[in-house]
Write a protein that holds these residues in place. Structure first.
Motif, PDB file in Angstrom:
ATOM      1  N   SER A 203     127.067  90.297  62.607  1.00  0.00           N
ATOM      2  CA  SER A 203     127.027  91.763  62.537  1.00  0.00           C
ATOM      3  C   SER A 203     126.828  92.195  61.090  1.00  0.00           C
ATOM      4  CB  SER A 203     128.326  92.359  63.097  1.00  0.00           C
ATOM      5  OG  SER A 203     128.542  91.944  64.427  1.00  0.00           O
ATOM      6  N   PRO A 204     125.577  92.172  60.610  1.00  0.00           N
ATOM      7  CA  PRO A 204     125.316  92.542  59.218  1.00  0.00           C
ATOM      8  C   PRO A 204     125.309  94.046  58.973  1.00  0.00           C
ATOM      9  CG  PRO A 204     123.280  91.930  60.307  1.00  0.00           C
ATOM     10  CD  PRO A 204     124.376  91.699  61.304  1.00  0.00           C
ATOM     11  N   GLY A 205     125.480  94.824  59.990  1.00  0.00           N
ATOM     12  CA  GLY A 205     125.450  96.279  59.886  1.00  0.00           C
ATOM     13  C   GLY A 205     125.308  96.835  61.283  1.00  0.00           C
ATOM     14  N   SER A 206     124.229  97.553  61.511  1.00  0.00           N
ATOM     15  CA  SER A 206     123.999  98.118  62.839  1.00  0.00           C
ATOM     16  C   SER A 206     123.216  97.176  63.741  1.00  0.00           C
ATOM     17  CB  SER A 206     123.230  99.437  62.706  1.00  0.00           C
ATOM     18  OG  SER A 206     121.990  99.223  62.046  1.00  0.00           O
ATOM     19  N   GLY A 207     122.723  96.063  63.203  1.00  0.00           N
ATOM     20  CA  GLY A 207     121.854  95.189  63.985  1.00  0.00           C
ATOM     21  C   GLY A 207     122.514  93.906  64.423  1.00  0.00           C
ATOM     22  N   SER A 208     123.599  93.971  65.169  1.00  0.00           N
ATOM     23  CA  SER A 208     124.309  92.767  65.598  1.00  0.00           C
ATOM     24  C   SER A 208     123.470  91.947  66.570  1.00  0.00           C
ATOM     25  CB  SER A 208     125.632  93.146  66.272  1.00  0.00           C
ATOM     26  OG  SER A 208     126.463  93.861  65.392  1.00  0.00           O
ATOM     27  N   PHE A 209     123.707  90.626  66.557  1.00  0.00           N
ATOM     28  CA  PHE A 209     123.045  89.749  67.513  1.00  0.00           C
ATOM     29  C   PHE A 209     123.922  88.531  67.760  1.00  0.00           C
ATOM     30  CE2 PHE A 209     121.480  88.797  63.266  1.00  0.00           C
ATOM     31  CZ  PHE A 209     121.617  87.426  63.171  1.00  0.00           C
ATOM     32  N   LYS A 210     123.693  87.898  68.907  1.00  0.00           N
ATOM     33  CA  LYS A 210     124.466  86.723  69.301  1.00  0.00           C
ATOM     34  C   LYS A 210     123.532  85.537  69.454  1.00  0.00           C
ATOM     35  CE  LYS A 210     127.722  85.131  72.862  1.00  0.00           C
ATOM     36  NZ  LYS A 210     128.477  85.551  74.070  1.00  0.00           N
ATOM     37  N   LEU A 211     123.931  84.403  68.859  1.00  0.00           N
ATOM     38  CA  LEU A 211     123.133  83.186  68.905  1.00  0.00           C
ATOM     39  C   LEU A 211     123.833  82.120  69.733  1.00  0.00           C
ATOM     40  CD1 LEU A 211     122.088  82.837  65.143  1.00  0.00           C
ATOM     41  CD2 LEU A 211     120.812  83.945  66.997  1.00  0.00           C
ATOM     42  N   GLY A 212     123.046  81.374  70.482  1.00  0.00           N
ATOM     43  CA  GLY A 212     123.516  80.162  71.127  1.00  0.00           C
ATOM     44  C   GLY A 212     122.945  78.965  70.393  1.00  0.00           C
ATOM     45  N   SER A 270     121.683  97.310  52.950  1.00  0.00           N
ATOM     46  CA  SER A 270     122.471  98.487  52.589  1.00  0.00           C
ATOM     47  C   SER A 270     123.960  98.178  52.464  1.00  0.00           C
ATOM     48  CB  SER A 270     122.271  99.590  53.636  1.00  0.00           C
ATOM     49  OG  SER A 270     122.759  99.172  54.902  1.00  0.00           O
ATOM     50  N   SER A 271     124.397  97.006  52.910  1.00  0.00           N
ATOM     51  CA  SER A 271     125.805  96.618  52.818  1.00  0.00           C
ATOM     52  C   SER A 271     125.862  95.121  52.565  1.00  0.00           C
ATOM     53  CB  SER A 271     126.554  96.977  54.107  1.00  0.00           C
ATOM     54  OG  SER A 271     127.900  96.556  54.038  1.00  0.00           O
ATOM     55  N   ARG A 272     125.615  94.725  51.326  1.00  0.00           N
ATOM     56  CA  ARG A 272     125.351  93.325  51.030  1.00  0.00           C
ATOM     57  C   ARG A 272     126.613  92.507  50.785  1.00  0.00           C
ATOM     58  NH1 ARG A 272     120.246  92.031  50.168  1.00  0.00           N
ATOM     59  NH2 ARG A 272     120.789  90.248  48.861  1.00  0.00           N
ATOM     60  N   ILE A 273     127.775  93.127  50.758  1.00  0.00           N
ATOM     61  CA  ILE A 273     128.981  92.355  50.462  1.00  0.00           C
ATOM     62  C   ILE A 273     129.608  91.784  51.723  1.00  0.00           C
ATOM     63  CG2 ILE A 273     131.330  92.489  49.538  1.00  0.00           C
ATOM     64  CD1 ILE A 273     130.337  94.394  47.439  1.00  0.00           C
ATOM     65  N   THR A 274     129.626  92.532  52.822  1.00  0.00           N
ATOM     66  CA  THR A 274     130.309  92.056  54.023  1.00  0.00           C
ATOM     67  C   THR A 274     129.359  91.921  55.207  1.00  0.00           C
ATOM     68  OG1 THR A 274     130.926  94.294  54.731  1.00  0.00           O
ATOM     69  CG2 THR A 274     132.478  93.106  53.309  1.00  0.00           C
ATOM     70  N   THR A 275     129.661  90.936  56.046  1.00  0.00           N
ATOM     71  CA  THR A 275     128.958  90.722  57.308  1.00  0.00           C
ATOM     72  C   THR A 275     129.974  90.232  58.333  1.00  0.00           C
ATOM     73  OG1 THR A 275     126.785  90.182  56.357  1.00  0.00           O
ATOM     74  CG2 THR A 275     127.275  89.278  58.523  1.00  0.00           C
ATOM     75  N   GLY A 276     129.979  90.842  59.495  1.00  0.00           N
ATOM     76  CA  GLY A 276     130.842  90.357  60.563  1.00  0.00           C
ATOM     77  C   GLY A 276     130.304  89.056  61.141  1.00  0.00           C
ATOM     78  N   LEU A 277     131.198  88.112  61.411  1.00  0.00           N
ATOM     79  CA  LEU A 277     130.783  86.833  61.986  1.00  0.00           C
ATOM     80  C   LEU A 277     131.864  86.313  62.919  1.00  0.00           C
ATOM     81  CD1 LEU A 277     128.749  84.395  62.003  1.00  0.00           C
ATOM     82  CD2 LEU A 277     130.272  83.336  60.324  1.00  0.00           C
ATOM     83  N   SER A 278     131.457  85.921  64.119  1.00  0.00           N
ATOM     84  CA  SER A 278     132.353  85.180  65.005  1.00  0.00           C
ATOM     85  C   SER A 278     131.754  83.801  65.231  1.00  0.00           C
ATOM     86  CB  SER A 278     132.554  85.905  66.338  1.00  0.00           C
ATOM     87  OG  SER A 278     131.368  85.913  67.106  1.00  0.00           O
ATOM     88  N   VAL A 279     132.621  82.791  65.256  1.00  0.00           N
ATOM     89  CA  VAL A 279     132.209  81.404  65.474  1.00  0.00           C
ATOM     90  C   VAL A 279     133.051  80.847  66.615  1.00  0.00           C
ATOM     91  CG1 VAL A 279     131.933  79.110  64.467  1.00  0.00           C
ATOM     92  CG2 VAL A 279     131.659  81.142  63.025  1.00  0.00           C
ATOM     93  N   PHE A 280     132.394  80.450  67.702  1.00  0.00           N
ATOM     94  CA  PHE A 280     133.099  79.913  68.864  1.00  0.00           C
ATOM     95  C   PHE A 280     132.432  78.628  69.335  1.00  0.00           C
ATOM     96  CE2 PHE A 280     134.464  84.285  68.935  1.00  0.00           C
ATOM     97  CZ  PHE A 280     135.783  84.208  69.368  1.00  0.00           C
ATOM     98  N   ALA A 281     133.252  77.699  69.791  1.00  0.00           N
ATOM     99  CA  ALA A 281     132.767  76.486  70.451  1.00  0.00           C
ATOM    100  C   ALA A 281     132.981  76.647  71.942  1.00  0.00           C
ATOM    101  CB  ALA A 281     133.508  75.257  69.936  1.00  0.00           C
ATOM    102  N   SER A 282     131.948  76.307  72.711  1.00  0.00           N
ATOM    103  CA  SER A 282     132.028  76.400  74.167  1.00  0.00           C
ATOM    104  C   SER A 282     132.064  74.994  74.753  1.00  0.00           C
ATOM    105  CB  SER A 282     130.823  77.167  74.717  1.00  0.00           C
ATOM    106  OG  SER A 282     130.888  77.254  76.130  1.00  0.00           O
ATOM    107  N   ASP A 283     132.999  74.779  75.672  1.00  0.00           N
ATOM    108  CA  ASP A 283     133.216  73.455  76.246  1.00  0.00           C
ATOM    109  C   ASP A 283     132.753  73.416  77.697  1.00  0.00           C
ATOM    110  OD1 ASP A 283     134.087  70.813  76.403  1.00  0.00           O
ATOM    111  OD2 ASP A 283     136.078  71.397  77.117  1.00  0.00           O
ATOM    112  N   ALA A 284     131.995  72.377  78.019  1.00  0.00           N
ATOM    113  CA  ALA A 284     131.578  72.126  79.400  1.00  0.00           C
ATOM    114  C   ALA A 284     131.767  70.640  79.663  1.00  0.00           C
ATOM    115  CB  ALA A 284     130.123  72.529  79.617  1.00  0.00           C
ATOM    116  N   ASP A 285     132.867  70.269  80.287  1.00  0.00           N
ATOM    117  CA  ASP A 285     133.148  68.848  80.497  1.00  0.00           C
ATOM    118  C   ASP A 285     132.232  68.212  81.533  1.00  0.00           C
ATOM    119  OD1 ASP A 285     135.047  68.712  78.569  1.00  0.00           O
ATOM    120  OD2 ASP A 285     136.763  68.899  79.908  1.00  0.00           O
ATOM    121  N   GLN A 286     131.521  69.049  82.257  1.00  0.00           N
ATOM    122  CA  GLN A 286     130.478  68.546  83.136  1.00  0.00           C
ATOM    123  C   GLN A 286     129.316  69.528  83.116  1.00  0.00           C
ATOM    124  OE1 GLN A 286     131.740  68.325  87.228  1.00  0.00           O
ATOM    125  NE2 GLN A 286     132.941  70.197  87.107  1.00  0.00           N
TER     126      GLN A 286
END
Length: 318
Positions: A203-212, A270-286
């Motif tokens: 989330s660098p500002g108004s343009g958030s996105f999610k990556l796999g 326009s906001s170069r100091i902060t960026t929102g970031l979430s980091v998650f691991a997803s588990d699929a045992d099968q």
């Protein structure tokens, strides 16, 4: 203490600040703590005004004059406490270097291990190895770090995550170590969410996105953009994310990922100091069944230097 210094301090603090509490100089930089007569500087009803005099200029240190009160002078720092706790009680602390009062006094990050990412300072170096040595390591390994699928989680051998983020040149690197007793890589034609993978929300500002971040056979990564902010909400999609590259490898406990993202993709001009970031691991045992999601939500801080200057620190909304 020179009377001229006290007079300059009153220009910033107000004419009623006539009582000097502390004064010291290092080279051409002097620090002065002044307060009002009859003030209890240690209570939330009183305020100590800290100022720095350098090269004929006078300015206040980066504290909220309505909320912060003086706490102590340690051998290395000036420490203030904000009265932002419940019912105006003491809460958060802010510290400044005595030797360099124009610089904040932050915890060293080398070898630092934390259980959250708010805030997370992005350390910078000329090489990945040097940057990793500076970067703190964030750990997720208990149920409190599981927003989805906690009933399927057995223990830290089933799923645990440790990660670092660092800057090298014009790239942001993520190093993630995942403990996973059954590693299920991505296979072509299958749904990416139903294999072991990482999920990053930027989330660098108004343009958030999610990556796999998918683990392809042979140690390659496939990075897909699964969501993108459109007008008022995140919209689902499934597209290759340009500029991302990296690799993964198996370990005794699970697997490791090294991912490179273009810095321009994760920093808002326009906001170069902060960026929102979430980091998650997803588990699929099968294959075909996503079971658990574990990780952190946080904020990256791209300070020009670490610790940052008080001037840069003041520019960040809090």
């Amino acid at each position: 203490m020179p009377e001229a210094s006290l007079a300059r301090a009153r220009e910033v603090c107000g004419d009623d600040h006539t009582v000097p509490l502390h004064h010291e100089c290092h080279g051409d930089t002097c620090t002065l703590l002044v307060t009002r007569e009859g003030t209890d500087e240690g209570s939330c009803d009183g305020f100590v005004c800290p100022v720095v005099l350098k090269n004929g200029q006078v300015r206040s240190l980066a504290v909220d004059q309505d909320l912060s009160v003086f706490e102590e002078v340690t051998p290395t720092e000036y420490v203030f406490t904000s009265c932002d706790g419940p019912y105006g009680s003491r809460g958060s602390r802010v510290s400044f270097s005595r030797l360099r009062p124009d610089v904040m006094a932050f915890t060293p990050t080398q070898g630092l291990h934390v259980n959250g990412a708010e805030p997370y300072p992005v350390r910078q170096a000329a090489s990945i190895k040097a940057a990793r040595a500076l970067a703190p390591t964030a750990h997720a390994d208990t149920r409190i770090h599981i927003p989805w699928g906690s009933d399927a989680w057995r223990d830290e051998r089933d799923l645990a995550l440790a990660w670092q983020v660092m800057r090298v040149g014009e790239a942001l690197w993520l190093h993630a170590r995942v403990d996973d007793d059954v590693v299920v890589p991505f296979t072509q034609g299958a749904a990416g969410r139903d294999s072991d993978h990482l999920e990053l929300t930027v989330s660098p500002g108004s343009g958030s996105f999610k990556l796999g971040v998918l683990l392809e056979p042979g140690g390659k990564l496939q990075v897909r953009r699964w969501q993108k902010w459109v007008e008022t909400a995140m919209k689902e999609e499934d597209e290759a994310f340009d500029g991302a590259e990296g690799s993964w490898r198996r370990t005794r406990q699970g697997y490791e990922v090294d991912l490179r993202l273009p810095l321009t993709a994760v920093r808002d001009p326009s906001s170069r100091i902060t960026t929102g970031l979430s980091v998650f691991a997803s588990d699929a045992d099968q294959a075909g069944k996503q079971e658990t999601l574990m990780g952190h939500q946080g904020t990256l801080y791209f300070w020009s230097e670490y610790p940052p200057s008080t001037e840069e620190y003041l520019r960040v909304p809090r």
